[in-house]
Design an enzyme around this catalytic site. Structure first.
Site, PDB file in Angstrom:
ATOM      1  N   TYR A 162       0.850  -1.206   0.000  1.00 17.18           N
ATOM      2  CA  TYR A 162       0.000   0.000   0.000  1.00 17.18           C
ATOM      3  C   TYR A 162       0.881   1.250   0.000  1.00 17.18           C
ATOM      4  O   TYR A 162       0.684   2.176  -0.793  1.00 17.18           O
ATOM      5  CB  TYR A 162      -0.903  -0.030   1.234  1.00 17.18           C
ATOM      6  CG  TYR A 162      -1.833   1.154   1.368  1.00 17.18           C
ATOM      7  CD1 TYR A 162      -2.991   1.240   0.614  1.00 17.18           C
ATOM      8  CD2 TYR A 162      -1.552   2.183   2.273  1.00 17.18           C
ATOM      9  CE1 TYR A 162      -3.855   2.321   0.736  1.00 17.18           C
ATOM     10  CE2 TYR A 162      -2.404   3.261   2.413  1.00 17.18           C
ATOM     11  CZ  TYR A 162      -3.560   3.326   1.651  1.00 17.18           C
ATOM     12  OH  TYR A 162      -4.400   4.406   1.774  1.00 17.18           O
ATOM     13  N   LYS A 195       1.243   4.204  -2.844  1.00 20.45           N
ATOM     14  CA  LYS A 195       0.901   5.605  -2.559  1.00 20.45           C
ATOM     15  C   LYS A 195       2.100   6.528  -2.760  1.00 20.45           C
ATOM     16  O   LYS A 195       1.939   7.694  -3.123  1.00 20.45           O
ATOM     17  CB  LYS A 195       0.332   5.721  -1.141  1.00 20.45           C
ATOM     18  CG  LYS A 195      -1.019   5.005  -0.958  1.00 20.45           C
ATOM     19  CD  LYS A 195      -2.087   5.591  -1.869  1.00 20.45           C
ATOM     20  CE  LYS A 195      -3.483   5.067  -1.558  1.00 20.45           C
ATOM     21  NZ  LYS A 195      -4.514   5.650  -2.431  1.00 20.45           N
TER      22      LYS A 195
HETATM   23  N1  LIG Z   1      -9.553   6.009   5.136  1.00 16.41           N
HETATM   24  C1  LIG Z   1      -8.314   6.349   5.381  1.00 16.41           C
HETATM   25  O1  LIG Z   1      -7.876   6.371   6.553  1.00 16.41           O
HETATM   26  C2  LIG Z   1      -7.396   6.740   4.254  1.00 16.41           C
HETATM   27  C3  LIG Z   1      -6.149   7.295   4.581  1.00 16.41           C
HETATM   28  C4  LIG Z   1      -5.285   7.653   3.571  1.00 16.41           C
HETATM   29  C5  LIG Z   1      -5.654   7.485   2.241  1.00 16.41           C
HETATM   30  N2  LIG Z   1      -6.864   6.928   1.950  1.00 16.41           N
HETATM   31  C6  LIG Z   1      -7.183   6.752   0.529  1.00 16.41           C
HETATM   32  O2  LIG Z   1      -8.379   7.412   0.238  1.00 16.41           O
HETATM   33  C7  LIG Z   1      -9.028   6.779  -0.875  1.00 16.41           C
HETATM   34  C8  LIG Z   1     -10.482   6.526  -0.524  1.00 16.41           C
HETATM   35  O3  LIG Z   1     -10.524   5.600   0.542  1.00 16.41           O
HETATM   36  P1  LIG Z   1     -11.686   5.536   1.635  1.00 16.41           P
HETATM   37  O4  LIG Z   1     -11.051   5.565   2.948  1.00 16.41           O
HETATM   38  O5  LIG Z   1     -12.779   6.484   1.290  1.00 16.41           O
HETATM   39  O6  LIG Z   1     -12.118   4.022   1.443  1.00 16.41           O
HETATM   40  P2  LIG Z   1     -13.386   3.314   0.793  1.00 16.41           P
HETATM   41  O7  LIG Z   1     -13.062   1.856   0.822  1.00 16.41           O
HETATM   42  O8  LIG Z   1     -14.622   3.804   1.413  1.00 16.41           O
HETATM   43  O9  LIG Z   1     -13.359   3.885  -0.704  1.00 16.41           O
HETATM   44  C9  LIG Z   1     -12.586   3.349  -1.726  1.00 16.41           C
HETATM   45  C10 LIG Z   1     -13.515   3.071  -2.891  1.00 16.41           C
HETATM   46  O10 LIG Z   1     -12.725   2.617  -3.998  1.00 16.41           O
HETATM   47  C11 LIG Z   1     -13.485   1.612  -4.650  1.00 16.41           C
HETATM   48  N3  LIG Z   1     -12.613   0.737  -5.444  1.00 16.41           N
HETATM   49  C12 LIG Z   1     -11.767  -0.218  -4.982  1.00 16.41           C
HETATM   50  N4  LIG Z   1     -11.181  -0.850  -6.008  1.00 16.41           N
HETATM   51  C13 LIG Z   1     -11.659  -0.277  -7.143  1.00 16.41           C
HETATM   52  C14 LIG Z   1     -11.426  -0.482  -8.523  1.00 16.41           C
HETATM   53  N5  LIG Z   1     -10.575  -1.433  -8.958  1.00 16.41           N
HETATM   54  N6  LIG Z   1     -12.073   0.301  -9.411  1.00 16.41           N
HETATM   55  C15 LIG Z   1     -12.939   1.249  -8.995  1.00 16.41           C
HETATM   56  N7  LIG Z   1     -13.207   1.488  -7.698  1.00 16.41           N
HETATM   57  C16 LIG Z   1     -12.568   0.751  -6.789  1.00 16.41           C
HETATM   58  C17 LIG Z   1     -14.160   0.855  -3.523  1.00 16.41           C
HETATM   59  O11 LIG Z   1     -15.253   0.085  -3.984  1.00 16.41           O
HETATM   60  C18 LIG Z   1     -14.540   1.978  -2.581  1.00 16.41           C
HETATM   61  O12 LIG Z   1     -15.843   2.452  -2.802  1.00 16.41           O
HETATM   62  C19 LIG Z   1      -8.234   5.502  -1.155  1.00 16.41           C
HETATM   63  O13 LIG Z   1      -7.355   5.711  -2.246  1.00 16.41           O
HETATM   64  C20 LIG Z   1      -7.438   5.310   0.125  1.00 16.41           C
HETATM   65  O14 LIG Z   1      -6.245   4.601  -0.079  1.00 16.41           O
HETATM   66  C21 LIG Z   1      -7.735   6.561   2.922  1.00 16.41           C
END
Ligand SMILES: NC(=O)c1ccc[n+]([C@@H]2O[C@H](COP(=O)([O-])OP(=O)(O)OC[C@H]3O[C@@H](n4cnc5c(N)ncnc54)[C@H](O)[C@@H]3O)[C@@H](O)[C@H]2O)c1
Length: 257
Positions: free
Chosen positions: A157, A161
């Site tokens: 991961y 990133k």
């Molecule tokens: N939640 C956290 O703490 C956090 C921290 C840092 C970064 N992020 C990043 O933020 C972004 C959003 O994450 P989130 O926390 O809202 O999680 P989340 O799981 O709610 O959202 C991610 C979405 O991406 C979709 N997805 C996954 N694989 C896919 C694919 N192959 N094609 C299309 N869609 C796909 C999922 O179905 C989901 O709806 C991600 O890139 C995550 O890495 C999240």
């Protein structure tokens, strides 16, 4: 809310929940027509419903962001539906299991890179090609605090990133003079389905132990998705007209300690 995105078209990947949904809702509330992209169809339809019930305009598209033909079609369908594409947010991502690097299945590593890094590359490739021909635009890529510093037990991961940061910086510089502003955001912990799923997958004992660890964010708490959406929309807006190739920490100070 100011309708500064009126007359504009936004596309948000991973918009079936969490940060992507909040971002799609904020773009719509500020006047944009929004393409909601994900692989979770029911939740994607729910995002569209929430936007429409609030008086906004959106449609849902099932697209696996690691599939090149589907990503090309994603941009084409957005343009065909709403007549253009001004603002893209490459947000879709997956986390993987917490484990030391030598335990990670190679196929799992490949999958995480395919969605988190190849997915952002493909998104940018077709979004930029359109924007170059149609007066520019903005792109925000959602990386992570794990794209700026070490994230023990999440090597794949974290690597993906860090890769998003490299793509953003390079493309941000390549296309700045061509009217396309490209930036990344780097969230710390955000309360979304992704993080809720981590707790759900833990044993009762591990969950208790995790909850007893003091919060690492200097702010003393995790973020809400709307706090990420606000910065993504700011970077997409004309208010950020001088912000190019920037890596925006939105992490309550996590990466500063
Ligand atoms: N939640 C956290 O703490 C956090 C921290 C840092 C970064 N992020 C990043 O933020 C972004 C959003 O994450 P989130 O926390 O809202 O999680 P989340 O799981 O709610 O959202 C991610 C979405 O991406 C979709 N997805 C996954 N694989 C896919 C694919 N192959 N094609 C299309 N869609 C796909 C999922 O179905 C989901 O709806 C991600 O890139 C995550 O890495 C999240």
């Amino acid at each position: 809310m100011e309708r500064d995105f009126a007359g504009r078209v936004a596309l948000v990947t991973g918009a079936s929940g969490g940060i992507g949904r909040a971002t799609a809702q904020m773009f719509a509330a500020r006047g944009a027509k929004v393409a909601v992209v994900d692989v979770k169809d029911a939740e994607g339809a729910e995002t569209v419903d929430l936007i429409r019930r609030a008086g906004g305009e959106a449609f849902y598209m099932r697209v696996d962001v690691s599939d090149e033909a589907a990503v090309r079609a994603m941009v084409e369908k957005t343009v065909a539906t709403y007549g253009g594409l001004n603002h893209a947010v490459n947000n879709a991502g997956i986390l993987g299991q917490f484990m030391p690097l030598h335990m990670i299945e190679t196929s799992k590593f490949d999958q995480i890179i395919a969605v988190n890094l190849r997915g952002v590359f493909l998104g940018m490739k077709y979004q930029i090609a359109h924007m170059l021909e149609h007066g520019g635009g903005t792109i925000v890529n959602v990386s992570s605090a794990a794209g700026l510093h070490a994230q023990p037990n999440l090597a794949a991961y974290s690597a993906s990133k860090h890769g998003v940061l490299g793509l953003t910086r390079t493309a941000g510089v390549e296309y700045a003079a061509k009217g396309i502003r490209i930036n990344s955001v780097h969230p710390g912990g955000v309360i979304t389905p992704m993080t809720t799923a981590i707790f759900a997958s833990m044993s009762e004992e591990a969950r208790k132990a995790a909850q007893e660890v003091p919060d690492q964010h200097p702010l003393g708490r995790s973020a809400q998705p709307e706090e990420q959406a606000a910065v993504i929309c700011f970077l997409s807006s004309d208010a950020a007209s001088n912000v190019v190739a920037a890596a925006f920490s939105v992490d309550g100070g996590l990466t500063q300690v």
